[in-house]
Every structure is written in C-alpha cells, then in structure tokens.
Scaffold this motif. Structure first.
Motif, short mmCIF file in Angstrom:
data_model
loop_
_atom_site.label_atom_id
_atom_site.label_comp_id
_atom_site.label_asym_id
_atom_site.label_seq_id
_atom_site.Cartn_x
_atom_site.Cartn_y
_atom_site.Cartn_z
N SER A 195 -14.21 -35.30 -6.28
CA SER A 195 -13.11 -34.69 -6.99
C SER A 195 -11.97 -35.69 -6.81
O SER A 195 -12.23 -36.50 -6.14
CB SER A 195 -12.87 -33.20 -6.66
N ALA A 196 -10.67 -35.18 -7.41
CA ALA A 196 -9.41 -36.12 -7.16
C ALA A 196 -9.25 -35.96 -5.63
O ALA A 196 -8.62 -37.13 -5.20
CB ALA A 196 -8.30 -35.46 -7.91
N ARG A 197 -9.57 -35.09 -4.88
CA ARG A 197 -9.08 -35.01 -3.61
C ARG A 197 -10.18 -35.15 -2.34
O ARG A 197 -10.16 -35.31 -1.32
CB ARG A 197 -8.57 -33.54 -3.00
N VAL A 198 -11.45 -35.09 -2.79
CA VAL A 198 -12.79 -35.25 -2.15
C VAL A 198 -13.70 -36.45 -2.61
O VAL A 198 -14.00 -36.30 -3.57
CB VAL A 198 -13.67 -33.79 -2.34
N PRO A 199 -13.71 -37.03 -1.49
CA PRO A 199 -14.53 -38.39 -1.88
C PRO A 199 -16.14 -37.89 -2.15
O PRO A 199 -16.70 -36.87 -1.72
CB PRO A 199 -14.43 -39.30 -0.81
N ASN A 250 -20.15 -37.48 -1.98
CA ASN A 250 -20.83 -36.92 -0.73
C ASN A 250 -20.24 -36.73 0.57
O ASN A 250 -20.81 -36.74 1.78
CB ASN A 250 -22.01 -38.31 -0.37
N SER A 251 -19.00 -35.87 0.46
CA SER A 251 -18.37 -35.39 1.40
C SER A 251 -18.76 -33.95 1.86
O SER A 251 -18.93 -33.02 1.18
CB SER A 251 -16.95 -35.24 1.30
N ASP A 252 -19.09 -33.72 3.24
CA ASP A 252 -19.15 -32.49 3.71
C ASP A 252 -17.74 -31.90 3.87
O ASP A 252 -16.91 -32.62 3.97
CB ASP A 252 -19.91 -32.43 5.05
N LEU A 253 -17.78 -30.46 3.81
CA LEU A 253 -16.55 -29.78 3.78
C LEU A 253 -16.47 -28.85 4.81
O LEU A 253 -17.58 -28.22 5.16
CB LEU A 253 -16.23 -29.05 2.40
N THR A 254 -15.44 -28.62 5.33
CA THR A 254 -15.08 -27.48 6.32
C THR A 254 -13.88 -26.79 5.88
O THR A 254 -12.78 -27.28 5.95
CB THR A 254 -14.76 -28.18 7.80
N TYR A 255 -14.11 -25.51 5.85
CA TYR A 255 -13.14 -24.55 5.47
C TYR A 255 -13.09 -23.44 6.56
O TYR A 255 -14.07 -22.97 6.93
CB TYR A 255 -13.43 -23.84 4.21
N ASP A 256 -11.80 -22.91 6.95
CA ASP A 256 -11.57 -21.78 7.60
C ASP A 256 -11.00 -20.69 6.58
O ASP A 256 -9.98 -21.23 5.92
CB ASP A 256 -10.79 -22.10 8.88
N VAL A 257 -11.92 -19.71 6.09
CA VAL A 257 -11.60 -18.80 5.35
C VAL A 257 -11.29 -17.26 5.90
O VAL A 257 -11.66 -17.04 6.95
CB VAL A 257 -12.47 -18.75 4.03
N GLN A 258 -10.37 -16.71 5.23
CA GLN A 258 -10.09 -15.04 5.58
C GLN A 258 -10.23 -14.46 4.38
O GLN A 258 -9.52 -14.68 3.07
CB GLN A 258 -8.65 -15.27 6.07
N LEU A 259 -11.02 -13.25 4.46
CA LEU A 259 -11.24 -12.88 3.08
C LEU A 259 -10.14 -11.59 3.18
O LEU A 259 -9.94 -10.84 3.76
CB LEU A 259 -12.58 -12.04 3.12
N VAL A 260 -9.29 -11.76 2.17
CA VAL A 260 -8.26 -10.93 1.94
C VAL A 260 -8.24 -9.65 1.20
O VAL A 260 -7.63 -8.64 1.11
CB VAL A 260 -6.80 -11.70 1.58
N GLY A 261 -9.45 -9.67 0.24
CA GLY A 261 -9.65 -8.37 -0.77
C GLY A 261 -10.85 -8.70 -1.37
O GLY A 261 -11.34 -9.81 -1.40
N VAL A 262 -11.33 -7.55 -1.76
CA VAL A 262 -12.72 -7.31 -2.56
C VAL A 262 -12.52 -6.21 -3.52
O VAL A 262 -11.81 -5.08 -3.42
CB VAL A 262 -13.68 -7.05 -1.65
N SER A 263 -12.70 -6.80 -4.81
CA SER A 263 -12.83 -5.56 -5.81
C SER A 263 -14.13 -5.66 -6.60
O SER A 263 -14.64 -6.76 -6.81
CB SER A 263 -11.76 -5.43 -6.81
N ARG A 264 -14.46 -4.32 -6.88
CA ARG A 264 -15.91 -4.27 -7.82
C ARG A 264 -15.57 -4.38 -9.12
O ARG A 264 -14.45 -3.87 -9.70
CB ARG A 264 -16.35 -3.11 -7.32
N PRO A 265 -16.46 -4.92 -9.99
CA PRO A 265 -16.33 -4.78 -11.53
C PRO A 265 -16.13 -3.47 -11.88
O PRO A 265 -16.78 -2.51 -11.38
CB PRO A 265 -17.60 -5.35 -11.91
N GLY A 266 -14.96 -3.17 -12.84
CA GLY A 266 -14.61 -2.00 -13.19
C GLY A 266 -13.99 -1.23 -12.27
O GLY A 266 -13.76 0.07 -12.86
N ALA A 267 -13.56 -1.68 -11.08
CA ALA A 267 -12.65 -0.86 -10.32
C ALA A 267 -11.38 -1.04 -10.78
O ALA A 267 -10.76 -1.86 -11.13
CB ALA A 267 -12.92 -0.98 -8.97
#
Length: 82
Positions: free
Chosen positions: A59-63, A65-82
């Motif tokens: 992509s524009a920022r990712v060459p 065949n690049s492996d990616l490392t992300y540290d993620v935090q799940l800040v919320g979840v919603s269910r369809p129709g909720a």
C-alpha cells in the motif's frame, strides 16, 4: 462491530477507535482474525504475515510482502441491531 486503537511504539496514537465489522473485509484479514476472542479493554500484539496483511501489492505506507506487527486494544464491541 469492533473498535480498536493503534499506537506507535513511543505511545503516540496513530488511529483511535477504528471501527469495523468482523467478517466484512473492511480491514486486513489478519486484523479481523486477530481481534476474535478479545474482551473489551484487552490488548494483544498481532504478528500478521504478509498474506493476511497487504500481500504482494503493499500500500502507500506498506511495502509489498511485508509482515506487520500491531499492538491493539479493543475499546468496544457492538452487536448488529443493538
């Protein structure tokens, strides 16, 4: 729907509260698969191989065949129709 925060290694927030629906292909497959099973407030380091990330095209920022490392935090979840 999941909400995820992306931070740089120095703690700066790159993207905050990125929302997407799991299974709809709105984000890279490795991110969709990586958040499954997380709890709100939980953090996880995702080591995403190129085939589950940007693949051979990159992509524009990712060459290509690049492996990616992300540290993620799940800040919320919603269910369809909720």
């Amino acid at each position: 729907m999941a909400g995820v925060r992306f931070e740089l290694p120095d703690g700066r927030v790159l993207l905050d509260d990125v929302s997407f629906r799991v299974g709809e292909g709105g984000v890279i497959r490795g991110l969709e698969e990586g958040v499954v099973g997380m709890r709100v407030g939980g953090t996880r380091r995702l080591l995403i191989p190129a085939r589950l990330g940007r693949g051979t095209h990159g992509s524009a920022r990712v060459p290509p065949n690049s492996d990616l490392t992300y540290d993620v935090q799940l800040v919320g979840v919603s269910r369809p129709g909720a």
